[in-house]
Design a protein around this motif. Structure first.
Motif, PDB file in Angstrom:
ATOM      1  N   ALA A  97       0.979  -1.052  -0.306  1.00 36.15           N
ATOM      2  CA  ALA A  97      -0.003  -0.156   0.122  1.00 36.15           C
ATOM      3  C   ALA A  97       0.998   1.031  -0.080  1.00 36.15           C
ATOM      4  O   ALA A  97       1.728   1.584   0.600  1.00 36.15           O
ATOM      5  N   ASP A  99       0.882   5.377   0.791  1.00 36.06           N
ATOM      6  CA  ASP A  99       0.045   6.776   0.954  1.00 36.06           C
ATOM      7  C   ASP A  99       0.723   7.800   0.151  1.00 36.06           C
ATOM      8  O   ASP A  99       1.947   8.325   0.150  1.00 36.06           O
ATOM      9  N   TYR A 113      -5.213   4.007   3.405  1.00 31.46           N
ATOM     10  CA  TYR A 113      -3.599   4.429   1.919  1.00 31.46           C
ATOM     11  C   TYR A 113      -4.040   4.704   0.646  1.00 31.46           C
ATOM     12  O   TYR A 113      -5.779   4.470   1.166  1.00 31.46           O
ATOM     13  N   TRP A 116      -2.810   0.570  -4.078  1.00 31.84           N
ATOM     14  CA  TRP A 116      -2.615  -0.595  -3.529  1.00 31.84           C
ATOM     15  C   TRP A 116      -2.398  -1.332  -4.925  1.00 31.84           C
ATOM     16  O   TRP A 116      -2.811  -1.541  -5.807  1.00 31.84           O
TER      17      TRP A 116
END
Length: 126
Positions: A97, A99, A113, A116
Motif C-alpha cells: 500500500a 500513502d 492508504y 494498492w
C-alpha cells in the motif's frame, strides 16, 4: 498511472522465509510512507507493517514483530517485506500500500492508504 506490483509470494514450510517485493511505477514514493497488509481466508484485511518516508521508522503488527522486517530501496522505488520464522497463521494474500501524504507518519489503517497492489499469495504449510 500509479501501479504497485507485488512479487515473491509462494508456498513455504513453517519456519521458512520469504521476501516480498513491491515495485512502484507511475510516480515516486520517495517522500511517502508505505505499508504491507494481508488478508487471510474469511478474515478482514489486517495491518502487517509500515515504514516512514525516511526508512528509519518501521511499524509492525504484534503478530509479526521480531519475525518480519520492512525496508525500502529509494533508487528502485521498491518496498520489501522480509518474512522469517513463518507460521501457518501467516498464510494470506499480502498487499502493498502507498500513502499519498507527503512526509506523513506511517498509518496502520487500510482505509488511510491511497494506492494498492494486486496482492501476492503466501501459503505456509505445517
Amino acid at each position: 498511472q500509479v501501479q504497485l506490483v507485488e512479487s515473491g509470494g509462494g508456498l513455504v514450510q513453517a519456519g521458512g522465509s520469504l521476501r516480498l517485493s513491491c515495485a512502484a511505477s507511475g510516480r515516486t514514493f520517495l517522500r511517502y510512507p508505505m505499508g504491507w497488509f494481508r488478508r487471510a481466508p474469511g478474515k478482514e484485511r489486517e495491518f502487517v507493517a509500515a515504514i516512514s518516508w525516511t526508512g528509519k521508522t518501521p511499524y509492525y503488527a504484534d503478530s509479526v514483530k521480531g519475525r518480519f522486517t520492512i525496508s525500502r530501496d529509494y533508487a528502485a522505488n521498491t518496498v520489501y517485506l522480509q518474512m522469517n520464522s513463518l507460521k501457518p497463521e501467516d498464510t494470506a494474500v499480502y498487499y502493498c500500500a502507498g500513502d499519498n501524504r507527503y512526509m506523513g507518519v506511517p498509518r496502520t489503517v487500510a482505509s488511510e492508504y491511497d494506492y494498492w497492489g494486486q496482492g501476492t499469495q503466501v501459503t505456509v504449510s505445517s
